[in-house]
Structure formats: C-alpha cells, structure tokens
Design a protein around this motif. Structure first.
Motif, PDB file in Angstrom:
ATOM      1  N   LEU A  61       0.564  -0.993   0.040  1.00 47.02           N
ATOM      2  CA  LEU A  61      -0.300   0.113  -0.189  1.00 47.02           C
ATOM      3  C   LEU A  61       1.209   1.251  -0.071  1.00 47.02           C
ATOM      4  O   LEU A  61       0.335   2.109  -0.751  1.00 47.02           O
ATOM      5  CB  LEU A  61      -0.592  -0.058   0.802  1.00 47.02           C
ATOM      6  N   GLU A  62       2.024   1.418   0.761  1.00 48.15           N
ATOM      7  CA  GLU A  62       2.788   2.390   0.389  1.00 48.15           C
ATOM      8  C   GLU A  62       3.399   2.616  -1.007  1.00 48.15           C
ATOM      9  O   GLU A  62       2.937   3.771  -1.251  1.00 48.15           O
ATOM     10  CB  GLU A  62       4.412   1.798   1.435  1.00 48.15           C
ATOM     11  N   GLN A  63       3.512   1.780  -1.595  1.00 50.90           N
ATOM     12  CA  GLN A  63       4.551   1.675  -2.901  1.00 50.90           C
ATOM     13  C   GLN A  63       3.520   2.209  -3.476  1.00 50.90           C
ATOM     14  O   GLN A  63       3.959   3.034  -4.827  1.00 50.90           O
ATOM     15  CB  GLN A  63       4.538   0.705  -3.118  1.00 50.90           C
ATOM     16  N   ALA A  64       1.799   1.956  -3.059  1.00 48.29           N
ATOM     17  CA  ALA A  64       1.197   2.670  -4.482  1.00 48.29           C
ATOM     18  C   ALA A  64       0.843   3.803  -3.546  1.00 48.29           C
ATOM     19  O   ALA A  64      -0.299   4.658  -4.176  1.00 48.29           O
ATOM     20  CB  ALA A  64      -0.510   1.099  -4.184  1.00 48.29           C
ATOM     21  N   GLY A  65       1.330   4.498  -2.503  1.00 48.54           N
ATOM     22  CA  GLY A  65       0.856   5.863  -2.367  1.00 48.54           C
ATOM     23  C   GLY A  65      -0.188   5.919  -1.386  1.00 48.54           C
ATOM     24  O   GLY A  65      -1.210   6.798  -1.406  1.00 48.54           O
ATOM     25  N   ILE A  66      -0.616   4.413  -0.482  1.00 49.54           N
ATOM     26  CA  ILE A  66      -2.281   4.991   0.106  1.00 49.54           C
ATOM     27  C   ILE A  66      -1.636   4.610   1.547  1.00 49.54           C
ATOM     28  O   ILE A  66      -0.679   4.066   2.219  1.00 49.54           O
ATOM     29  CB  ILE A  66      -2.601   3.477  -0.160  1.00 49.54           C
ATOM     30  N   ARG A  67      -2.169   5.108   2.032  1.00 53.62           N
ATOM     31  CA  ARG A  67      -1.825   5.870   3.728  1.00 53.62           C
ATOM     32  C   ARG A  67      -2.651   4.400   4.221  1.00 53.62           C
ATOM     33  O   ARG A  67      -4.284   4.118   4.168  1.00 53.62           O
ATOM     34  CB  ARG A  67      -2.505   7.074   4.768  1.00 53.62           C
ATOM     35  N   SER A  68      -1.680   3.748   5.031  1.00 53.65           N
ATOM     36  CA  SER A  68      -2.181   2.819   5.839  1.00 53.65           C
ATOM     37  C   SER A  68      -1.927   2.879   7.326  1.00 53.65           C
ATOM     38  O   SER A  68      -1.157   3.660   7.574  1.00 53.65           O
ATOM     39  CB  SER A  68      -1.849   1.414   5.683  1.00 53.65           C
ATOM     40  N   ARG A  69      -2.517   1.791   8.391  1.00 53.32           N
ATOM     41  CA  ARG A  69      -2.100   1.998   9.791  1.00 53.32           C
ATOM     42  C   ARG A  69      -2.474   0.469   9.935  1.00 53.32           C
ATOM     43  O   ARG A  69      -3.978   0.143   9.643  1.00 53.32           O
ATOM     44  CB  ARG A  69      -2.249   2.577  10.583  1.00 53.32           C
ATOM     45  N   ARG A  86      -9.701   1.188  -4.159  1.00 54.11           N
ATOM     46  CA  ARG A  86      -8.275   1.323  -4.819  1.00 54.11           C
ATOM     47  C   ARG A  86      -7.572   0.425  -4.098  1.00 54.11           C
ATOM     48  O   ARG A  86      -6.834   0.215  -4.369  1.00 54.11           O
ATOM     49  CB  ARG A  86      -8.252   2.470  -4.617  1.00 54.11           C
ATOM     50  N   ALA A  87      -7.604   0.501  -2.922  1.00 52.43           N
ATOM     51  CA  ALA A  87      -6.687  -0.197  -1.880  1.00 52.43           C
ATOM     52  C   ALA A  87      -7.009  -2.217  -2.263  1.00 52.43           C
ATOM     53  O   ALA A  87      -5.443  -3.144  -2.558  1.00 52.43           O
ATOM     54  CB  ALA A  87      -6.643   0.142  -0.284  1.00 52.43           C
ATOM     55  N   ARG A  88      -8.110  -2.212  -2.188  1.00 47.83           N
ATOM     56  CA  ARG A  88      -8.515  -3.942  -2.580  1.00 47.83           C
ATOM     57  C   ARG A  88      -7.711  -4.236  -4.196  1.00 47.83           C
ATOM     58  O   ARG A  88      -6.901  -5.303  -4.311  1.00 47.83           O
ATOM     59  CB  ARG A  88      -9.551  -4.331  -2.409  1.00 47.83           C
ATOM     60  N   MET A  89      -7.827  -3.141  -4.932  1.00 46.85           N
ATOM     61  CA  MET A  89      -7.587  -3.625  -6.399  1.00 46.85           C
ATOM     62  C   MET A  89      -5.828  -3.253  -6.156  1.00 46.85           C
ATOM     63  O   MET A  89      -5.379  -4.794  -6.739  1.00 46.85           O
ATOM     64  CB  MET A  89      -7.843  -2.795  -7.181  1.00 46.85           C
ATOM     65  N   GLU A  90      -5.162  -3.207  -5.312  1.00 48.69           N
ATOM     66  CA  GLU A  90      -3.932  -2.745  -5.551  1.00 48.69           C
ATOM     67  C   GLU A  90      -3.506  -3.890  -4.683  1.00 48.69           C
ATOM     68  O   GLU A  90      -2.204  -5.247  -5.312  1.00 48.69           O
ATOM     69  CB  GLU A  90      -3.519  -1.406  -5.312  1.00 48.69           C
ATOM     70  N   LEU A  91      -3.524  -4.237  -3.651  1.00 55.64           N
ATOM     71  CA  LEU A  91      -3.438  -5.764  -3.342  1.00 55.64           C
ATOM     72  C   LEU A  91      -3.866  -7.002  -4.039  1.00 55.64           C
ATOM     73  O   LEU A  91      -3.165  -7.945  -3.527  1.00 55.64           O
ATOM     74  CB  LEU A  91      -4.559  -5.766  -1.509  1.00 55.64           C
ATOM     75  N   ALA A  92      -4.642  -6.486  -4.454  1.00 53.10           N
ATOM     76  CA  ALA A  92      -5.263  -7.954  -5.627  1.00 53.10           C
ATOM     77  C   ALA A  92      -4.238  -8.409  -6.863  1.00 53.10           C
ATOM     78  O   ALA A  92      -3.326  -9.786  -6.645  1.00 53.10           O
ATOM     79  CB  ALA A  92      -6.990  -8.097  -5.667  1.00 53.10           C
ATOM     80  N   GLY A  93      -3.695  -6.623  -6.552  1.00 52.43           N
ATOM     81  CA  GLY A  93      -2.489  -7.344  -8.000  1.00 52.43           C
ATOM     82  C   GLY A  93      -1.292  -7.642  -7.509  1.00 52.43           C
ATOM     83  O   GLY A  93      -1.042  -7.793  -8.568  1.00 52.43           O
TER      84      GLY A  93
END
Length: 564
Positions: A61-69, A86-93
């Motif tokens: 998520l950090e590489q995709a520019g999405i904040r997380s904790r 968008r986070a779910r799509m990035e992780l699925a990819g």
C-alpha cells in the motif's frame, strides 16, 4: 509599522500578555481543528492476519501511495474510507492476501529448471492441501482450516500399495458439529485419489476429535468421535422437541455420555433340573442254572457239568434270572458368551436450561415469570423419552427454568448501545463536525457579513450623491472618515472598503470634547438642517492634525460628486 508598535506599547504588559495568550490558544485550536478535519476516517481493510502478512500488505500500500495503519497486535490493516476500493485492487494485483496456504499458484512461481522429482511431489502435496483448505473455509461456519495429506509412494517390488490418509483441523465461528465434519470428510476423500473416507480425521481447534478412523474401535480417537456423534445426536433431539414448547432459542441443552473403554468377554452357563431328557438306556438280563449233590453224599457229581449230570441221582438243581437297566438323562442348560466392545454407552447425563415466560401487562410493561414445577416435570419426561432413559444404567436428567441474561424481548424496548458508548465511538466525527461548523461561522461572521454591510450601505450613499449635495457629515458621536493609509489615533475598527478600493474606518468615540456653545447650528447651503458648530470645530482640528487624510476624504467626495 511604527504606529502599530506604538499602539501595542500603549496597551500595557497585562493586556499584551492576555492578547498573546488568546492568540496562542487560537493558533493551537486552529491547528488541532484542522488536523481533526483533515484526518481521514480509517476503516478496516482486512482482519485476523499474521504479522508477516500484514507487513507485506502495508509495504504494497505504501508503494502504491495509499496511507495505511495497523493495530497494536499487527493483525489488522486499516485505510482511509475513500481509498478502500483502490487499496483492494492494489492488493489483489499484488496477490495479497494469499489466503494462508498457497494453492496451485505455487507452480506459477517455479520453473522447470532445477526441479527434481522430490520437489515436484512436495509442491503437489502443498498445492492440494492449500486448495482443500480454501474449499473448506467456504463452508458456512468455518473460519479457518488446515489440511495435512499423507500420500505414500509405492515401494519397489511391493505387491501392496499403501493407502493415503488425511487430517483436517477446523476453527469455526461456532461449534463444529458432526454434520459439518462429515461434509469435510467427504470433500477431502473425493479430492484425493484412492483416499477412503474412513482414513480422514477431523479435529476441532480446541483439540477435540470430531471424526476419526473407525477401523480400531478401541482407540482414543475413535472413542472421542463416537462420543461426539452420540452427544450431538441426542442434543439435537432434545432441542428439537423442547423448541416446540418453549420456542427457538429459549432452551440450552448439554449432553454428556460416558462410554466403555475396555473390551469384555462374558461367558455364562446355567442348568435347569426340571428339564430332563433321556440321553441313553442300557438293559442287561442274566440267567443262571447249577446242580449240587445231596447232603452226605460223596462223589464226582459236583464236578460233572450240568448238561451231563441229568441222570446223576440224588443231586439238587438250581436256576436264577436277573435283569439290569441303566438310563442316562441329560439335564437342560443354557450356555452364553457376551462380548462388549469399547464404545458402549455406560451412562447418559442431560442438563437442560429453559427460559421463563415474559408476560405483557396492560400498560405495556413486561413481567418475567418462572415456569411451573408441573411444566418442568413434563419437559423432563419428554427429555427422558427422547434419550431412552434407563434408570438402572444410572442416567440422569435435570431440567431447570432460569431467566436468560442475553434474552432480547420482541415486545419490549430494543437492546441498543448506550449514549456513552455511541459518544466514545463517534468522538472524532463529532469534533470534526463541530470544528467545521465553527469555521463556517467564522467565515460568515468575518468575511461575508462585512461584504453584505458594504453592499447594503452603498444605496444610501448613492441617494445622497444623486441629490446634488455632498454627503452629510455624521453626528458628533459617530464620525466616518475615508483614508488612504492609516487612520488617526482615535479610529477604532475597519468595516470594509469603498467602491474605489479605499478602506473605510469608523470610530465610535468623540475626537475632542465639544466646547460650550457647540449646540449652535450653522446654516450651510450644501447641508439641509444645518451643522453643529462644535462638529465644524472638531473637523477643523482633524484637518489640522491629519492634513493628508483630510485631502484624501475631500478627493473621494469630489470623485463621487455627480458630473453635471
């Protein structure tokens, strides 16, 4: 700048301290308010993860520019609500989460180079275990599953091929019953070649054996499986018959079954003397004849056989007959042999807890009432009939009526969260909303309101200009002056800007005390009603002290004078 410093010095240290503290408090409030408003609302993306899996997800998520904790335990990942999709799509990819054990995709990450037969067999077993675990997790009530397969290879020159076996550990949101365990057993047996259903063992996460191999009836796993099946079957029977009376969810049933763990062989032989049967009969008949000499006679007659002694004179002849009969009887009896294998029921204990009765009164109030002793006896009789109660075996049944603490009445007020809980859960949202409202109110009060005042004040100025006369001077207590630069020392606050862009300052104090006789009115051609003499003197003094400001005011009046 020097004027501002002089004004600040004139306030005194006490007022400057209060002003600085108020300014600092306002800055801190604005900072925290903006932080609360701009901080996004985080929602849970995935839960019940391993720390390693959560770390990989956070990196992606950090590489995709999405904040997380993550939470304190590192098992849950949260992202802003607007970035959820968008986070779910990035992780699925990125192939995350990988559902725990890898499946057939393990072969996508390996190439044929350097792969030997052993590694291929290991990867095949891992892939089958992962796919079966995923399939088992799709069953309703199963939260996690782990599958172990034993796929032995056939030894060279061996006539018999070893049979595969499997073991499954399941963890569910509720207790996994025998029905679910049989479904899991059938699923695993059907997916693995040559795997018999009896070779699949199903265990719960708590270590209880739900289903085991039935080949060895005396094994501990087999006994636990049989006990679980019996208890589950009896519990379903009791719950089904009680629900028809007390209602669904108003009965809690616990069944405990004791099984034998030893193999016993009992031999018994009994005899009945009243039952006699002739087994054999033996009859013997005997006839005997002899001849003896007369008394006092001496001769050879005693030594002569009977057949030749007929003519012997003076002899005595004797004959005898005897018959013997032997009868053998068989006494009736019974011989029995009883073999008791491990797993027989020794004792059944049942505990039933039923909820009471909730009566709705006339005013809408709900009153709780315990069930009567007669009703409890009837329910106990039903339970005894359902389990096949045997008093000689030591079975026991206990039915008790108590109020359920987690019972939610349909006729009463709905069970909801308290005000304190709702407030604590939505503190951030409430603070953000409050600060947003305060910010809007500040913008309306400090920005929109002066503009509206300026808009509504201009028609009056236009009317005064259109009448052909200069704008009338204000009264002695409210002087309005237009300046290009800074105002005089008696100016109090700014109320806006004119159409020409010049700032307008309004004072609420009298410049100088009016001298005596200032109430005399002076008639001027350009002013209707006259002007107080004291006000004219005040304006004159203002012109002497602030000549530049006075010139600016006059120029603005001339610019606004209608062209003729």
């Amino acid at each position: 700048m020097q004027g501002i410093l002089d004004n600040l010095k004139s306030l005194g240290w006490q007022r400057l301290t209060v002003l600085g503290g108020a300014g600092l408090a306002m800055i801190v409030a604005v900072f925290f308010g903006l932080s609360a408003v701009t901080t996004p609302e985080y929602v849970s993306l995935y839960r019940d993860l391993s720390p390693a899996e959560a770390g990989r997800m956070v990196d992606s998520l950090e590489q995709a520019g999405i904040r997380s904790r993550t939470d304190m335990a590192g098992t849950a990942v949260s992202v802003p609500a607007e970035d959820m999709a968008r986070a779910r799509m990035e992780l699925a990819g990125a192939g995350l989460p990988n559902d725990g054990t890898p499946g057939w995709e393990i072969f996508d990450e390996t190439s044929g180079l350097g792969m030997n037969t052993f590694m291929q067999r290991v990867n095949r077993a891992r892939a089958m275990e992962g796919e079966l675990a995923r399939s088992i997790q799709t069953i309703d009530g199963v939260e996690a599953a782990r599958v172990h397969l034993v796929l032995p290879e056939r030894e060279p020159f061996s006539r018999e091929r070893p049979r595969p076996s499997a073991s499954v550990i399941v963890r569910g949101t509720r207790q996994i019953g025998v029905r679910h365990a049989r479904s899991i057993r059938s699923l695993v047996a059907s997916a693995v070649p040559d795997l018999a259903p009896t070779q699949v063992t199903v265990l719960s996460a708590s270590g209880e054996t739900i289903l085991a191999d039935d080949g060895d009836a005396g094994s501990e796993a087999s006994l636990q499986s049989a006990r679980a099946q019996i208890e589950d079957r009896l519990g379903q029977r009791i719950a089904q018959i009680l629900s028809a009376r007390v209602g669904a969810g108003n009965a809690r049933v616990q069944v405990s079954v004791d099984l034998t763990t030893e193999r016993q062989v009992l031999r018994e032989q009994t005899y009945d003397p009243d039952q006699r049967v002739v087994r054999s009969t033996e009859t013997r008949e005997e006839t005997r004849e002899d001849q003896r000499a007369g008394s006092g006679e001496v001769g050879v007659a005693d030594d002569i056989p009977a057949a030749l002694a007929d003519d012997v004179p003076g002899g005595n002849r004797n004959s005898s007959n005897s018959t013997n009969e032997i009868v053998n009887y068989e006494i009736g009896g019974t011989s029995s042999e009883t073999v008791r294998e491990p797993g027989d029921i020794e004792k059944v204990s049942v505990a039933v807890l039923v909820n009471g009765i909730y009566n709705v009164q006339g005013g809408g109030d709900v009153e709780y009432e315990e069930r009567s002793a007669e009703e409890l006896q009837r329910l106990e009789a039903l339970v005894q009939s359902a389990i096949g109660f045997d008093e000689a075996r030591g079975d026991s049944v206990e039915v008790v009526s108590l109020r359920f603490m987690d019972y939610s009445m349909d006729v009463g007020e709905p069970v909801s969260r308290g005000f304190g809980q709702v407030l604590s859960e939505n503190t951030g949202t409430i603070l953000r909303g409050t600060f947003a409202l305060a910010l809007v109110a500040a913008v309306l009060g400090l920005g929109v309101r002066p503009v509206l005042n300026r808009v509504f004040d201009q028609p009056a100025l236009a009317d005064a200009s259109g009448s052909g006369a200069l704008p009338s001077l204000p009264q002695a207590g409210n002087l309005t002056a237009q300046t290009q630069g800074s105002t005089s020392s008696s100016a109090a606050a700014s109320t806006g800007r004119t159409a020409g862009g010049q700032p307008v300052y309004q004072t609420g104090t009298i410049l100088d005390p009016l001298p005596p006789g200032s109430d005399d009115m002076v008639e001027l051609a350009a002013v209707q009603g006259g002007v107080p003499r004291g006000l004219i003197n005040t304006v004159s003094e203002l012109i002497e002290r602030e000549p530049d400001g006075a010139v600016t005011v006059v120029r603005s009046w001339l610019a606004e004078w209608p062209k003729t």
